[in-house]
Design an enzyme around this catalytic site. Structure first.
Site, PDB file in Angstrom:
ATOM      1  CB  CYS A  58      -0.949   0.037   1.229  1.00 21.46           C
ATOM      2  SG  CYS A  58      -1.917   1.597   1.479  1.00 21.46           S
TER       3      CYS A  58
ATOM      4  CB  VAL B  87     -10.654  -3.023   6.489  1.00 20.83           C
ATOM      5  CG1 VAL B  87      -9.617  -3.223   7.390  1.00 20.83           C
ATOM      6  CG2 VAL B  87     -12.111  -3.538   7.145  1.00 20.83           C
TER       7      VAL B  87
ATOM      8  CB  VAL C 116      -3.071  -0.445   5.771  1.00 23.56           C
ATOM      9  CG1 VAL C 116      -3.538  -1.709   6.792  1.00 23.56           C
ATOM     10  CG2 VAL C 116      -2.899  -0.990   4.169  1.00 23.56           C
TER      11      VAL C 116
ATOM     12  CE1 TYR D 290      -5.256   2.424  -5.183  1.00 21.71           C
ATOM     13  CE2 TYR D 290      -3.725   3.976  -5.486  1.00 21.71           C
ATOM     14  CZ  TYR D 290      -4.045   2.675  -5.052  1.00 21.71           C
ATOM     15  OH  TYR D 290      -3.263   2.168  -4.311  1.00 21.71           O
TER      16      TYR D 290
END
Length: 309
Positions: free
Chosen positions: A48, A110, A112, A175
Site C-alpha cells: 500500500c 478496511v 491501511v 486510482y
C-alpha cells in the site's frame, strides 16, 4: 468489481471513501491519546502506498522502538486485509476484527495504514494523511538524535499546497484512472496525472528534492507512487502515456530516494505486484501476475550535483 469498491464509483469516477477513525495522538495527551512509547501499534501493508509513507517516516525519525508494527499479507479478499499469522499483540486474524471492535457497525472498506491503541484496545486513526505528520510533530520528543525535520514550520504552507496537488492528481490520480468506468473519467484523471508529472519533472531539474536540498514530507508522499508507477500503474491502471523512466529528473530523483534505507528497504516490489494484480480482480479479472517489467532501481544517478555547496 467487489461490492465495497463499487460503492466508491460515482458517475464513472472513483471517489475514495472518507476515513472512519480520525482521533488524534498528541504530545500533551489533550486528545486522550498521549504520544507514549510502546503504546501504539501501526498496521501496514508493504503493498500500500499510503502505508509505505508511514514506514518511511517511522524509519527516518528512528521511531521503530517507539511505535510497534504489524504487517498484513499483500493478498486481500472480500474479508479485507489478513495477517499471515494471528497478530501477536491483538490476536486478530483479520484487520477488520479491530475495526469492528472499535465500531461494530462498520461496513466500509478496511484500510491501511491505521493505528491501534493497546491501552484502550481501540482503533485511534486510519486517517492516512495525518499519521505521518503526527509522527513528525507529536512524537518529536522521541525522535532519534539527528533525525531530519520533515515538516519544518517555515515550509509547511508550501509543503501542504504541493501535497494537495500531488495527492489529488498523482497519488489518488492513478486510482482515479485505474478504477474509472467511463472514458470521460479516465481521460480526465490521466490528463491531470501527466500534467502534474510534467510539472514535477521541471521542478526537479533544479532541485535535488521537492523543497530543495532537504527531504521533507512532500518527498515522502510522492515517492510511493513513483515506486509503483512503471511496475503496476503504467499497465494495470492504464497510466501509459509515459513511463517514470521516460522522465530523466523524476526517475533519477526516485532512484536517489530509493538508495536511502528508509525508502529502499520499505519498498517491497514482490508485495506490490502480487497485491495489485492478484487482488484487484475488477481491473485484472484473471489474477495473473506478470513477470515484468525488469527495472534496475540501483542504476547510478547524478542527483547530488543539485545540492547547494
Amino acid at each position: 468489481m467487489t461490492g465495497i469498491i463499487a460503492k466508491e464509483i460515482k458517475g464513472g469516477r472513483f471517489v475514495r471513501q472518507a476515513n472512519r477513525f480520525t482521533d488524534r495522538i498528541t504530545a500533551d495527551g489533550s486528545s486522550g491519546y498521549p504520544a507514549e512509547p510502546g503504546r501504539y501499534r501501526l498496521f501496514v501493508s508493504y503493498a500500500c502506498p499510503w502505508a509505505q509513507r508511514t514506514l518511511i517516516v517511522r524509519r527516518l525519525l528512528g521511531l521503530e522502538d517507539v511505535i510497534g508494527l504489524g504487517v498484513v499479507d499483500p493478498i486481500r479478499d472480500d474479508r479485507g486485509w489478513r495477517f499471515p499469522e494471528p497478530d501477536p499483540v491483538t490476536g486478530a486474524t483479520f484487520l477488520a476484527e479491530l475495526y469492528r471492535a472499535t465500531d461494530p457497525s462498520y461496513d466500509g472498506r478496511v484500510t491501511v495504514p491505521c493505528v491501534w491503541d493497546t491501552r484502550t484496545e481501540r482503533m485511534v486513526t486510519n486517517d492516512f494523511p495525518a499519521i505521518t505528520t503526527t509522527m513528525e510533530l507529536e512524537f518529536a520528543a522521541h525522535h532519534a538524535p539527528g533525525a531530519p525535520d520533515l515538516y519544518p514550520e517555515e515550509l509547511r504552507t508550501e509543503i501542504d499546497e504541493l501535497n494537495e496537488l500531488i495527492y489529488t492528481t498523482v497519488n489518488n490520480g492513478v486510482y482515479k484512472a485505474g478504477f474509472a468506468t467511463s472514458q470521460e473519467a479516465y481521460d480526465e484523471a490521466v490528463d491531470a496525472l501527466f500534467d502534474t508529472l510534467d510539472r514535477l519533472e521541471e521542478r526537479l531539474a533544479t532541485r535535488r528534492y521537492l523543497m530543495g536540498d532537504r527531504i521533507t514530507e512532500a518527498d515522502v508522499r510522492l515517492y510511493p507512487t513513483l515506486a509503483r508507477f512503471d511496475l503496476v500503474y503504467y499497465g494495470h491502471f492504464k497510466c501509459n502515456l509515459r513511463r517514470l523512466a521516460d522522465y530523466p529528473n523524476l526517475w533519477g530523483y526516485a532512484r536517489d530516494l530509493y538508495s536511502l534505507p528508509a525508502f529502499g528497504e520499505t519498498t517491497n516490489f514482490d508485495h506490490i505486484k502480487r497485491h495489485y494484480y492478484a487482488t484487484q480482480r475488477n481491473v485484472n479479472p484473471s489474477g495473473v501476475v506478470p513477470k515484468g517489467p525488469i527495472i534496475d532501481w540501483t542504476e547510478p544517478h547524478d542527483r547530488a550535483r543539485l545540492t547547494a555547496s
